[in-house]
Every structure is written in C-alpha cells, then in structure tokens.
Scaffold this motif. Structure first.
Motif, PDB file in Angstrom:
ATOM      1  N   LEU A  51       3.954 -35.096  -9.604  1.00 38.42           N
ATOM      2  CA  LEU A  51       5.385 -35.738  -9.464  1.00 38.42           C
ATOM      3  C   LEU A  51       5.445 -36.134  -8.011  1.00 38.42           C
ATOM      4  N   PHE A  52       5.744 -35.256  -6.924  1.00 41.73           N
ATOM      5  CA  PHE A  52       5.893 -35.717  -5.808  1.00 41.73           C
ATOM      6  C   PHE A  52       4.689 -36.231  -4.846  1.00 41.73           C
ATOM      7  N   GLY A  53       3.514 -35.950  -5.306  1.00 42.93           N
ATOM      8  CA  GLY A  53       2.536 -36.327  -4.230  1.00 42.93           C
ATOM      9  C   GLY A  53       1.948 -37.679  -4.690  1.00 42.93           C
ATOM     10  N   THR A  54       1.467 -37.862  -6.317  1.00 41.04           N
ATOM     11  CA  THR A  54       0.943 -39.122  -6.505  1.00 41.04           C
ATOM     12  C   THR A  54       2.154 -40.393  -6.957  1.00 41.04           C
ATOM     13  N   ILE A  55       3.215 -39.867  -7.546  1.00 39.45           N
ATOM     14  CA  ILE A  55       4.037 -40.711  -8.222  1.00 39.45           C
ATOM     15  C   ILE A  55       5.152 -40.969  -7.460  1.00 39.45           C
ATOM     16  N   LEU A  56       5.735 -40.079  -6.556  1.00 43.38           N
ATOM     17  CA  LEU A  56       6.473 -40.570  -5.288  1.00 43.38           C
ATOM     18  C   LEU A  56       6.094 -40.456  -4.211  1.00 43.38           C
ATOM     19  N   ASP A  57       4.903 -40.425  -3.986  1.00 46.43           N
ATOM     20  CA  ASP A  57       4.124 -40.720  -2.646  1.00 46.43           C
ATOM     21  C   ASP A  57       4.925 -40.044  -1.426  1.00 46.43           C
ATOM     22  N   VAL A  58       4.992 -38.571  -1.639  1.00 49.65           N
ATOM     23  CA  VAL A  58       5.784 -37.914  -0.322  1.00 49.65           C
ATOM     24  C   VAL A  58       4.815 -36.846   0.155  1.00 49.65           C
ATOM     25  N   PRO A  59       4.047 -37.271   1.441  1.00 51.16           N
ATOM     26  CA  PRO A  59       2.994 -36.661   1.960  1.00 51.16           C
ATOM     27  C   PRO A  59       3.295 -35.143   2.246  1.00 51.16           C
ATOM     28  N   PHE A  60       4.381 -34.757   2.643  1.00 49.81           N
ATOM     29  CA  PHE A  60       4.854 -33.463   2.994  1.00 49.81           C
ATOM     30  C   PHE A  60       4.780 -32.625   1.655  1.00 49.81           C
ATOM     31  N   LEU A  61       5.493 -33.095   0.625  1.00 54.86           N
ATOM     32  CA  LEU A  61       5.669 -32.365  -0.716  1.00 54.86           C
ATOM     33  C   LEU A  61       3.840 -32.145  -1.216  1.00 54.86           C
ATOM     34  N   ASN A  62       3.414 -33.341  -1.030  1.00 51.92           N
ATOM     35  CA  ASN A  62       1.839 -33.309  -1.385  1.00 51.92           C
ATOM     36  C   ASN A  62       1.122 -32.237  -0.683  1.00 51.92           C
ATOM     37  N   GLY A  63       1.361 -31.909   0.431  1.00 55.76           N
ATOM     38  CA  GLY A  63       0.592 -30.836   1.198  1.00 55.76           C
ATOM     39  C   GLY A  63       1.043 -29.635   0.727  1.00 55.76           C
ATOM     40  N   ILE A  64       2.134 -29.567  -0.089  1.00 53.28           N
ATOM     41  CA  ILE A  64       2.335 -27.924  -0.618  1.00 53.28           C
ATOM     42  C   ILE A  64       1.340 -28.105  -1.808  1.00 53.28           C
ATOM     43  N   ALA A  65       1.221 -28.888  -2.464  1.00 50.67           N
ATOM     44  CA  ALA A  65       0.519 -28.955  -3.683  1.00 50.67           C
ATOM     45  C   ALA A  65      -0.812 -28.587  -3.424  1.00 50.67           C
ATOM     46  N   GLU A  66      -1.377 -28.934  -2.331  1.00 51.87           N
ATOM     47  CA  GLU A  66      -2.838 -28.927  -1.867  1.00 51.87           C
ATOM     48  C   GLU A  66      -2.907 -27.618  -1.198  1.00 51.87           C
ATOM     49  N   ALA A  67      -1.977 -27.035  -0.576  1.00 55.72           N
ATOM     50  CA  ALA A  67      -2.048 -25.905   0.065  1.00 55.72           C
ATOM     51  C   ALA A  67      -2.392 -24.495  -1.152  1.00 55.72           C
ATOM     52  N   ASN A  68      -1.065 -24.782  -2.061  1.00 49.75           N
ATOM     53  CA  ASN A  68      -1.009 -23.657  -3.257  1.00 49.75           C
ATOM     54  C   ASN A  68      -2.353 -23.840  -3.910  1.00 49.75           C
ATOM     55  N   GLY A  69      -2.662 -25.004  -4.276  1.00 50.20           N
ATOM     56  CA  GLY A  69      -3.961 -25.232  -5.327  1.00 50.20           C
ATOM     57  C   GLY A  69      -5.116 -24.814  -4.743  1.00 50.20           C
ATOM     58  N   SER A  70      -5.441 -24.884  -3.435  1.00 52.11           N
ATOM     59  CA  SER A  70      -6.666 -24.633  -2.686  1.00 52.11           C
ATOM     60  C   SER A  70      -6.575 -22.899  -2.596  1.00 52.11           C
ATOM     61  N   LEU A  71      -5.625 -22.020  -2.699  1.00 49.97           N
ATOM     62  CA  LEU A  71      -5.307 -20.646  -2.553  1.00 49.97           C
ATOM     63  C   LEU A  71      -5.409 -19.796  -3.358  1.00 49.97           C
ATOM     64  N   ALA A  72      -5.917 -20.376  -4.970  1.00 53.92           N
ATOM     65  CA  ALA A  72      -5.819 -19.757  -6.031  1.00 53.92           C
ATOM     66  C   ALA A  72      -6.561 -18.328  -6.122  1.00 53.92           C
ATOM     67  N   GLY A  73      -7.611 -18.194  -5.415  1.00 54.51           N
ATOM     68  CA  GLY A  73      -8.555 -17.101  -5.381  1.00 54.51           C
ATOM     69  C   GLY A  73      -7.731 -16.077  -4.541  1.00 54.51           C
ATOM     70  N   VAL A  74      -7.189 -16.670  -3.552  1.00 52.27           N
ATOM     71  CA  VAL A  74      -5.994 -15.568  -2.552  1.00 52.27           C
ATOM     72  C   VAL A  74      -5.041 -14.916  -3.412  1.00 52.27           C
ATOM     73  N   ALA A  75      -4.434 -15.946  -4.245  1.00 50.06           N
ATOM     74  CA  ALA A  75      -3.351 -15.377  -5.167  1.00 50.06           C
ATOM     75  C   ALA A  75      -3.779 -14.459  -6.028  1.00 50.06           C
ATOM     76  N   ALA A  76      -4.914 -14.786  -6.715  1.00 53.39           N
ATOM     77  CA  ALA A  76      -5.466 -13.914  -7.776  1.00 53.39           C
ATOM     78  C   ALA A  76      -5.827 -12.421  -7.231  1.00 53.39           C
TER      79      ALA A  76
END
Length: 338
Positions: A51-76
């Motif tokens: 929503l915020f990264g691809t569609i609305l193109d907000v780099p700051f919010l897209n950074g949140i997506a990348e951070a959370n998605g890349s730490l799935a192993g840590v979260a688990a």
C-alpha cells in the motif's frame, strides 16, 4: 503430474504442522507464537510494502516493510522462546542470532533450544543464567538454524514453484483446492501468512490464496454473529484476522471449517479465471489479501474481484449459518468455564 505433486507436498506440510500442533510438547502454544510472529513481520510487510511502498511510493514507510519482513526469523525465535517460558533477555539473546534466517529455521531452532534454556534458568541462580545461555544455548541454536536453513528454504521454494506451475496448467481445480486449503489454514492454529511466505508463493497461486481468504471476512463475520459464537467485537475481530479468535475457531471447528472450505473453494475458482497475480509472498490474510494485488494489477480489476469475493462470502455465510443454526456452539465464557 505437477498438480498431484503440488497437492502431495502441500498435504505433507499441512500434516506436519497439524501433528506438531496437537502432538508435540507445547505444540499448540508454539504454533500460536509462530502465527504472532507472522503477523508482526509478514502482515506489516504486506500492508506497508504494497500500500504505502509500491502504490503510494513513500520510501520511509516502505523501509518499515523491508525491516519487518526481513526479520521474520528473529520474530519467530523471540515469540516462541517467550511463549515457552524463556526470560525476555534470554529470548532476545537467541532471537537476534536468527537475523539471517527465515521464519521456519528460526522457529525450529527456538523450539528445540527452549528446553535447554528453561533448564538453565531453573538450575542457575540470579542473572548468571544469561551468561550460561550465551555460552551454550546461543551457539547451539545458531548451528541448528544454519544447518537446516538451506534444506528447508530449497524444499519450500521448490514446492511453491510446483504449485504455481500447477495453478497455471489446471487453474479451476487448483483454484478450488488452494482457495479451500489456505482459507481453512487461515482460521486454524497454523498461519497462512507464514506458510505462503515459507513457500515463496507468488503469481496467480498467491492471488488465489490471498483473495480467497479475503472473501472469508464476510463469511466469518456472519457465521460468528448469526450463530452467537462471539460478541460483536469478537465477530468483527475474526473478520479482520481469524487468528485473533483461534480459541473460538478450534472450539467450533465444524461450522467454521465448512464455511471456510466453501468460501475459499468458490472464491478460488473465480480468481483462477481472472488474470490477477500477487507477487508478494506471505500475504495470505484478509487485509493483505486485497491490498497486495493492487501493486501488481489495475486497481479497478482488484476492487471488482474483491467485491465479488466478499459477495461469495456473504452467500456462504448466510447458507452455513442457516445449516448450523441448531448446532451447539461454544463461546469464550464456555471455554473459560470448561
């Protein structure tokens, strides 16, 4: 052949997680932790990324997506250890070492090492247990994750590729199967987001899974409210994210799973006949299921498909709530009393 092979591998995965949930020590509690980790990582990645990264193109919010998605192993790893009784500092100590691994290696390593961590906490007094855990459990957990990660990642990626190919060769059949299976999984103690992310599912197969689950929002709400399974708040909550009401789902499996199967199968066949795709793995949930395809398809096509899927859910919700109108249901109060 690809269809049968894809279904066979999918059945193996579901059978493993189901057996683990009901037969392994603390299985259900551990699977609940995996679902929470998927929400914290993949759900945030899907919403913020699509929503915020691809569609609305907000780099700051897209950074949140990348951070959370890349730490799935840590979260688990962190959620599993916390849920199984490890102290917060020991949970975080081991979870941080899972940074380079996916959600399933982190999940397995944390589950296996949790027994050693709890033993150390019981036997070592004061805060010295942190040093013992760091010296023993930490390298063992990392070694387990490093050993199994290549095997698991390769196997799941191959399964995802087979299922994607099968959804192209036999779209209606695979649409019904994938829609039904992943919609049921989304209401079970398993996590449809975690499962599709581990498989790396993309393309038409991911669109089928996501929109089929999206269609279950109205079906679940009508079933819960008309049969008085949940309060108004609980009915709304299951419509937004079924895992939040996992206790009510497992207490009323027949009406919920029948509703999920019918809704998912019908919606899955419809989506299979469209040209919609979803190239964001791990978006097999109600909200990401409709948001993620907006990044890969014309918005009006996604919204039309979403509206039709919701109408399918309405029809099935009214039908199954009528069929099961005399079914004994269990509410939160009943579960507490039992």
């Amino acid at each position: 052949m690809d269809v049968l092979l894809g279904l066979f591998y999918l059945a193996l995965i579901l059978s493993f997680f189901t057996l683990f949930s009901f037969k392994a020590p603390y299985g259900a509690k551990t699977m609940s932790a995996l679902a929470d980790a998927a929400v914290a990582s993949f759900l945030v990645e899907a919403v913020y990324g699509a929503l915020f990264g691809t569609i609305l193109d907000v780099p700051f919010l897209n950074g949140i997506a990348e951070a959370n998605g890349s730490l799935a192993g840590v979260a688990a790893a962190g959620m599993v250890l916390l849920r199984l009784g490890a102290s917060p500092v020991n949970s975080l100590l081991i979870a941080l070492s899972m940074m380079q691994f996916g959600i399933l290696p982190g999940f397995i390593a944390a589950y296996l090492i949790s027994f050693l961590v709890r033993y150390i906490q019981e036997k070592v007094n004061g805060s010295l247990d942190v040093f013992v855990v760091a010296a023993t459990a930490l390298p063992i957990a990392y070694a387990i994750a490093a050993l199994i990660a290549p095997i698991i990642d390769s196997a799941l990626a191959q399964i995802g590729t087979i299922i994607e190919a099968a959804s192209q060769s036999s779209p209606l059949f695979m649409g019904a199967v994938l829609g039904a299976v992943f919609t049921v999984v989304s209401t079970a103690p398993l996590s449809s987001m975690a499962l599709t992310a581990m498989m790396g599912l993309t393309g038409k197969a991911m669109a089928i899974a996501g929109l089929a689950i999206f269609s279950s929002a109205t079906a679940n709400y009508l079933l819960f409210s008309r049969l008085k399974i949940g309060t108004r708040e609980e009915s709304l909550s299951v419509a937004l994210e079924p895992l939040t009401q996992a206790h009510l789902v497992t207490a009323n499996p027949l009406p919920v799973y029948v509703t999920s199967t019918l809704t998912g199968a019908i919606s899955g066949m419809y989506v299979a006949m469209t040209d919609l795709v979803n190239n964001t793995p791990g978006t097999a949930s109600i909200i990401p299921g409709i948001l993620a395809p907006l990044a890969d398809n014309p918005p009006h096509k996604v919204l039309i498909a979403g509206a039709i899927c919701l109408l399918c859910g309405v029809a099935v919700g009214f039908l199954t709530s009528y069929i099961f109108r005399n079914q004994r249901v269990y509410t939160t109060n009943d579960i507490i009393e039992d």
